[in-house]
Design a protein around this motif. Structure first.
Motif, PDB file in Angstrom:
ATOM      1  N   GLU A   1      25.037  22.515  29.165  1.00 32.83           N
ATOM      2  CA  GLU A   1      24.647  21.416  27.869  1.00 32.83           C
ATOM      3  C   GLU A   1      23.003  21.646  27.648  1.00 32.83           C
ATOM      4  O   GLU A   1      22.840  21.739  26.385  1.00 32.83           O
ATOM      5  CB  GLU A   1      25.065  20.076  28.330  1.00 32.83           C
ATOM      6  N   VAL A   2      22.196  21.832  28.751  1.00 35.14           N
ATOM      7  CA  VAL A   2      20.845  21.998  28.300  1.00 35.14           C
ATOM      8  C   VAL A   2      20.495  23.481  28.722  1.00 35.14           C
ATOM      9  O   VAL A   2      20.603  23.729  29.785  1.00 35.14           O
ATOM     10  CB  VAL A   2      19.948  20.895  29.121  1.00 35.14           C
ATOM     11  N   THR A   3      19.839  24.178  27.703  1.00 27.73           N
ATOM     12  CA  THR A   3      19.482  25.497  28.257  1.00 27.73           C
ATOM     13  C   THR A   3      17.904  25.542  28.336  1.00 27.73           C
ATOM     14  O   THR A   3      17.057  24.835  27.331  1.00 27.73           O
ATOM     15  CB  THR A   3      20.045  26.572  27.148  1.00 27.73           C
TER      16      THR A   3
ATOM     17  N   SER B   1      21.641  25.199  36.673  1.00 27.48           N
ATOM     18  CA  SER B   1      20.196  24.356  36.504  1.00 27.48           C
ATOM     19  C   SER B   1      19.175  24.659  37.897  1.00 27.48           C
ATOM     20  O   SER B   1      17.948  24.715  37.822  1.00 27.48           O
ATOM     21  CB  SER B   1      20.385  22.734  36.232  1.00 27.48           C
TER      22      SER B   1
END
Length: 488
Positions: free
Chosen positions: A72-74, A55
């Protein structure tokens, strides 16, 4: 400028999320260096996991992320490339990014516990003397022709490694010689490189803090030879009991060197003294400027490699006879007044220390004391510490245990672990002085005319690392100054 698709050529990709047809400015495995348009390769390291910094890399403008597990977050405007091994991917990608420089020169790798630096350095000096423009990657320093590039690791990370090789190619180098550490092999820092040859020196007790078992250490070293191409040579020390093991599965052309048994490159020591070695190699008697049996092996390895690279035997021997060894490897001075011999050596394993002390015993006339100053590094293999203490005490007239690079550990505690290896009868021969300068000073004060002082463990290093701070410290300079101060 290359596209991500170009850079990923031959990488084992599991999945791609996003557009890989994008221009890439640079590759990084350190998130702090990432800028807009760069690729961040998330590597699981010993101390940290790069996946935890994805991140951060994206926030700094990474155009693509190469990883073994998707976050988990792209981010929608970032290309995520899922691979089985980020270590391997980094090597192959770095090669592609820098136009695979290892294929544009003859790259020879040297691996083993002891002798890597000397063999790589001698090859560099030999080929330079024979008129070639060469590159060197070693523990002591990296070098492109006469230009020195400071070394931080025995083998750099794959991005810096390929960048250095690309510089060598751009500056006209036709040969490069590099040390290949077990860490580098295991962490696939050499993935994607094309070697013209590989050399095995020997294998002894070292790096068990990292590899855990000796069998694993051997397996990792052997994997370097397993992956050499058929176009390369694989040269091994036949006198090491694991020498043949290294070549069992290699596709490369096999060759051997030895002092004790029949081999393709056979040598015999005729003389070994402070003026150097006289060796019989083939039908020739050759005088070399290096000292000691361990250097006889190093010289044979270099000679064999040069012949396997296609050079004339007589030309190689003539050039090799004029060369000096690497800095901090049996590096010696003789005091002006009392003719005390001071030897500085990188010996930081039990076997290396034993080799140096055995060489010193062979060189002395019989009346001289051998005074050894030695320590063990902190945050490294602890199992060798008592063995180092035992070797120093048994093979010296006086052994002084001191600090090496204690790093985050307590130097006095390290010394106590060294003392544990000394038996009761040898203890009277030992002293423990934590301060390295004071330890060397004590050795000089104890030395009588023509005695031999060995300062072991740090060799070429010009610092002492204590609690994260590198303090200037040069064993050879300190020894010279103290010999002059005591007017010896």
């Amino acid at each position: 400028m290359k596209t991500l698709r170009d850079i990923l050529y031959q990488v084992q990709i599991l999945d791609v999320h996003g557009n890989n047809d994008i221009a890439i400015h640079a590759l990084h495995i350190d998130s702090r260096q990432v800028k807009a348009g760069d690729v961040f390769i998330a590597i699981r390291g010993v101390a940290a996991d790069g996946h935890a910094y994805i991140s951060k890399a994206v926030a700094q403008g990474a155009a693509a992320v190469v990883c073994e597990a998707l976050p988990e977050v792209t981010a929608p405007d970032v290309c995520y490339v899922l691979v089985g091994s980020s270590h391997q991917a980094a090597g192959i990608m770095a090669g592609n990014f820098y136009d695979n420089p290892s294929r544009k020169l003859k790259l020879v790798g040297v691996t083993g516990t002891n002798g890597k630096t000397t063999v790589a350095t001698l090859l560099f000096r030999l080929y330079t003397a024979m008129g070639h423009h060469c590159g060197l990657l070693s523990t002591v320093q990296n070098q492109i022709g006469e230009r020195i590039v400071p070394a931080t690791h025995t083998t750099p990370d794959p991005i810096h490694l390929n960048a250095l090789l690309a510089e060598m190619v751009n500056e006209g180098c036709d040969y490069a010689f590099m040390e290949v550490s077990s860490h580098a092999i295991h962490q696939q820092r050499i993935a994607g490189l094309q070697f013209a040859g590989g050399i095995f020196t020997n294998i002894t007790h070292d790096h068990l803090d990292y590899h855990k078992t000796f069998d694993e250490y051997i397996r990792v070293k052997k994997s370097f030879f397993d992956n050499l191409p058929a176009s390369a040579f694989a040269l091994t020390n036949l006198d090491d009991k694991r020498g043949n093991v290294m070549l069992q599965n290699t596709k490369a052309r096999k060759a051997t060197y030895s002092l004790r048994t029949m081999a393709e490159f056979k040598g015999k020591i005729l003389e070994n003294n402070l003026t150097g070695l006289v060796m019989q190699i083939g039908a020739k008697d050759v005088h070399f400027r290096l000292i000691g049996e361990f250097n006889a092996y190093n010289l044979l390895a270099v000679f064999g490699a040069a012949v396997l690279l296609g050079d004339d035997k007589d030309t190689v021997l003539a050039a090799l006879s004029n060369l000096q060894g690497a800095e901090g490897r049996f590096d010696y001075i003789v005091s002006k007044n009392e003719r005390i011999i001071g030897i500085v050596d990188y010996a930081h394993t039990p076997d290396a220390l034993l080799n140096v002390l055995a060489t010193i015993k062979n060189l002395r006339q019989g009346h001289e004391q051998i005074i050894t100053v030695v320590g063990c590094g902190g945050d490294r293999d602890t199992t060798k510490r008592p063995v180092m203490g035992e070797v120093a005490a048994e093979h010296s007239d006086k052994a002084i245990f001191t600090s090496d690079n204690p790093r985050s550990e307590d130097a006095a505690a390290i010394i106590r672990e060294m003392e544990a290896g000394v038996n009761v009868t040898q203890r009277k021969k030992t002293l423990s002085i934590t301060d390295r300068h004071e330890a060397i000073k004590t050795a000089v004060s104890l030395a009588k005319p023509e005695d031999i002082i060995l300062i072991a463990g740090k060799g070429h290093e010009k610092y002492q690392e204590i609690h994260g701070v590198k303090h200037p410290f040069d064993d050879k300079q300190v020894l010279r100054e103290l010999l002059e101060m005591f007017d010896k």
